[in-house]
Design a protein around this motif. Structure first.
Motif, short mmCIF file in Angstrom:
data_model
loop_
_atom_site.label_atom_id
_atom_site.label_comp_id
_atom_site.label_asym_id
_atom_site.label_seq_id
_atom_site.Cartn_x
_atom_site.Cartn_y
_atom_site.Cartn_z
N GLY A 34 -7.05 9.39 0.66
CA GLY A 34 -5.86 10.30 0.86
C GLY A 34 -5.06 9.81 2.12
N ARG A 35 -5.56 8.90 2.77
CA ARG A 35 -4.52 8.26 4.05
C ARG A 35 -3.66 7.41 3.65
NH1 ARG A 35 -6.77 10.26 8.95
NH2 ARG A 35 -8.06 12.08 8.22
N ASN A 87 -7.81 0.05 -16.08
CA ASN A 87 -8.06 1.02 -15.26
C ASN A 87 -8.93 2.25 -15.82
OD1 ASN A 87 -7.63 2.38 -12.73
ND2 ASN A 87 -5.58 3.07 -13.34
N THR A 88 -9.62 2.98 -14.97
CA THR A 88 -10.46 4.04 -15.53
C THR A 88 -10.63 5.03 -14.29
OG1 THR A 88 -12.64 4.59 -16.20
CG2 THR A 88 -12.38 2.67 -14.83
N GLN A 89 -10.90 6.19 -14.71
CA GLN A 89 -11.37 7.21 -13.61
C GLN A 89 -12.93 7.15 -13.38
OE1 GLN A 89 -9.05 9.03 -12.29
NE2 GLN A 89 -7.52 8.12 -13.52
N HIS A 146 -2.14 -2.95 -3.58
CA HIS A 146 -1.48 -1.99 -4.62
C HIS A 146 -0.23 -2.62 -4.63
CE1 HIS A 146 -2.16 1.34 -7.48
NE2 HIS A 146 -0.94 0.92 -7.64
N VAL A 183 0.87 -1.15 -0.07
CA VAL A 183 0.03 0.15 0.03
C VAL A 183 0.80 1.37 0.02
CG1 VAL A 183 -2.09 -1.07 0.77
CG2 VAL A 183 -0.20 -0.43 2.46
N THR A 193 -0.60 6.53 -0.72
CA THR A 193 -1.83 6.75 -0.01
C THR A 193 -2.69 5.41 -0.90
OG1 THR A 193 -2.81 8.18 -1.63
CG2 THR A 193 -1.80 8.98 0.44
N ALA A 194 -2.02 4.65 -1.30
CA ALA A 194 -2.77 3.47 -2.27
C ALA A 194 -3.53 2.52 -1.20
CB ALA A 194 -1.63 2.80 -3.27
N SER A 210 -2.60 -1.62 -14.00
CA SER A 210 -1.54 -0.92 -13.36
C SER A 210 -1.95 -0.32 -12.10
CB SER A 210 -1.47 0.38 -14.24
OG SER A 210 -0.67 0.09 -15.61
N HIS A 211 -2.83 -0.97 -11.48
CA HIS A 211 -3.59 -0.41 -10.19
C HIS A 211 -3.82 -1.27 -8.84
CE1 HIS A 211 -7.37 2.42 -9.01
NE2 HIS A 211 -6.88 1.65 -8.02
N GLU A 244 -12.98 4.77 -4.77
CA GLU A 244 -13.43 3.51 -5.34
C GLU A 244 -14.53 2.98 -4.42
OE1 GLU A 244 -9.51 1.60 -6.03
OE2 GLU A 244 -8.66 3.47 -6.52
#
Lengths: 207, 207, 207, 207
Positions: B50-51, B144-146, B101, B28, B31-32, B172-173, B80
């Motif tokens: 974001g942590r 992968n996508t937003q 990740h 991880v 912040t993953a 990639s994620h 997510e």
């Protein structure tokens, strides 16, 4: 009750410590691996089925005898208990049997289904039967199976023919080794894992 | 308040422990990753956005319901979140969803955009639907996508066709997997990461 | 005295924690690496020369101003202090600069002396200027030198032309990155190291 | 008794700490490795034979003099004691000698039995005789043997011809290095291991 003896408490503490060490190194992922130690001529303590071996507490162990009888009511032993028992039956000097499941052991067992030979390493002297690095150590690979008693018989038969065996691999499954004490068996795990890493790294570097 | 229930405290403690374990292993970075656990039929606790997941404290979690409504005012859920919700909606037996990740998951997802198959490994038995090593496990890779709700719909559709899915990669994620409890889901992460490492090491060794 | 302010104590504690984390991961071998954090508009705290960065205590830090004057009498700053100062001078929003020295950064800098490009990774979103994985990040490699002020001028000049730079490598020497806070800069180190590992692993797997 | 002096207690504590560090990194598997530190002009403290170097306590050390006489009755010194003594005899400024046994050192010593050269790395500056990265460091490999006094004579002879030697490998066996203090010698171990990893990784990446 045997679970209240000092011997039982000492052996389970050593096995739980070994489990934490192996978990830190990634050698017992998920619920993989199982460990046992001798309590006396007829009984051993062994990890129960389905636990994470890096977080073993009192409830993670049980007693079985060398005929495979469960002496801790309500607990389910590892499916691979007979691979432990076969060793204690063979040799009264064996005090501990450890099975780990590392990436390196798994990959080597798949690449070399006919077994591998560890040659001329100083670390070979970690094994009791070896006193010089000028030697080689054969590590057989047994095919993985759901039929553990049959696999135990195969190991027993192999050892009748190769009494100096220090450990073996099961295909896609991991390493079995043993020793006079839990500490000695842990050192044999470390020595094998070191040697497996050396072998894999060497093979990646050779042209 | 739900944040004061024993259930909430127990689940967040287990998720924070999982985060520390994953951080030590490098799964991880920065912040993953994001983690969630079920609180009841309609609500889950999930990491905020974001942590760093290796240092989660009380402020790192929040409650959302299975429609995606934020029940912890002022906190921002992971982008997510819908990938978690889709799992809890599908199956009331799912108690935790974990997303890590790792380098290995990332690299495999890039090398095998059509997915990979894990074949004949003993560790496959760590997954609930599998009782023998004589099997194989398909791991799909989604692009992968937003657009996370769209990806969640894709996963849902895939699972309608493959209800035995144990986990999946995003290109990639990283990895998504789940379990009846947080502990079970952590074991599935360990099993997948072990298998990914085996696959990558094997491919480096083959000529 | 500035060394007695809460700000100084908080920043040195965060830098020492970062050093312990990096040492555990092997990113600051021997006395490699150096770390700094902003105290105010004109002063920074920076690691002294020649210490192991995994065991920093109060004696491992000193104060310099942004002209390079030593404000902690009797202490010798890192030879690379000007690589830190140049960043704080450029941007008042920069609160910390970290330099690590991993095997992966070292090897990549030798293999790709013209720099490398990190492409389409989700983890790229760890860097402040990046909001989508559908991008790429250039990482320049500067030639190693004993003339640090000259290298600092080169970096400054490069950033005038590439203001979005997130970090850079020095040949055979390691990584520099920075952030608004020590915690943010640590996350950028983690993100770069993750990406370096992905790149190296991918290159080993490609035919 | 010398074992009750502050000097003895301080040196054994530093050596035990070094052992724990090396064990965590896998550089002293099973009972591999041995460590010593100077007590005075004529005596050193050295690890006893056959212990795990990650778990050294008071019983893991003993005193010998520079003629090889055992000054701790009943304790058995490492078989390799003469490889330590030869260094203390050569140079009164040497305060510690460390021998580790990593996978990388083992594999490199087998691949390059004629020795290796470490070229243009910034980390070379960790060694006392080196002040710029624009240099190279030769690391000889001596053939492994059971005849340690003969190997010690070989090392002594080599150093007469190469007085700037910073460390050496023994084939399939590991690394010897030294320093003014235990801390300095630990940093030399870290620097060598870092450089060995760089070399191996580079060789895996080159076509």
């Amino acid at each position: 009750m045997i679970e209240e003896t000092l011997e039982y408490k000492a052996q389970t503490r050593l096995l739980a410590d070994a489990g934490r060490l192996f978990a830190e190194r990634g050698w017992v992922p998920a619920t993989a691996g199982n460990f046992s130690a001798r309590l006396n001529d007829h009984q051993i303590v062994i990890t129960v089925s389905g636990r994470h071996k890096g977080k073993l507490d009192e409830s993670g162990f049980m007693v079985v005898d060398l005929d495979g009888n469960i002496l801790s009511p309500g607990r389910k032993p590892s499916a691979e208990t007979f691979l432990h028992i076969v060793m204690y039956r063979r040799d009264p000097a064996i005090g501990a049997v450890l099975h780990t499941h590392s990436v390196n052991a798994t990959v080597l067992s798949r690449l070399f289904p006919a077994g591998l030979t560890l040659d001329a390493y100083e670390v070979l002297k970690a094994f009791p039967a070896i006193t010089t690095h000028e030697t080689s150590l054969a590590v057989p690979v047994f095919e993985n199976t759901q039929d553990i008693p049959q696999l135990a018989a195969q190991v027993d038969d192999y050892m009748n023919r190769h009494p100096q065996l220090s450990g073996y691999l099961i295909g896609s499954h991991g390493l079995y080794t043993w020793g006079r004490t839990v500490e000695a068996a842990v050192q044999h795990i470390e020595a094998f894992e070191f040697l497996f890493e050396c072998e894999l790294l060497s093979r990646r570097l050779l042209p």
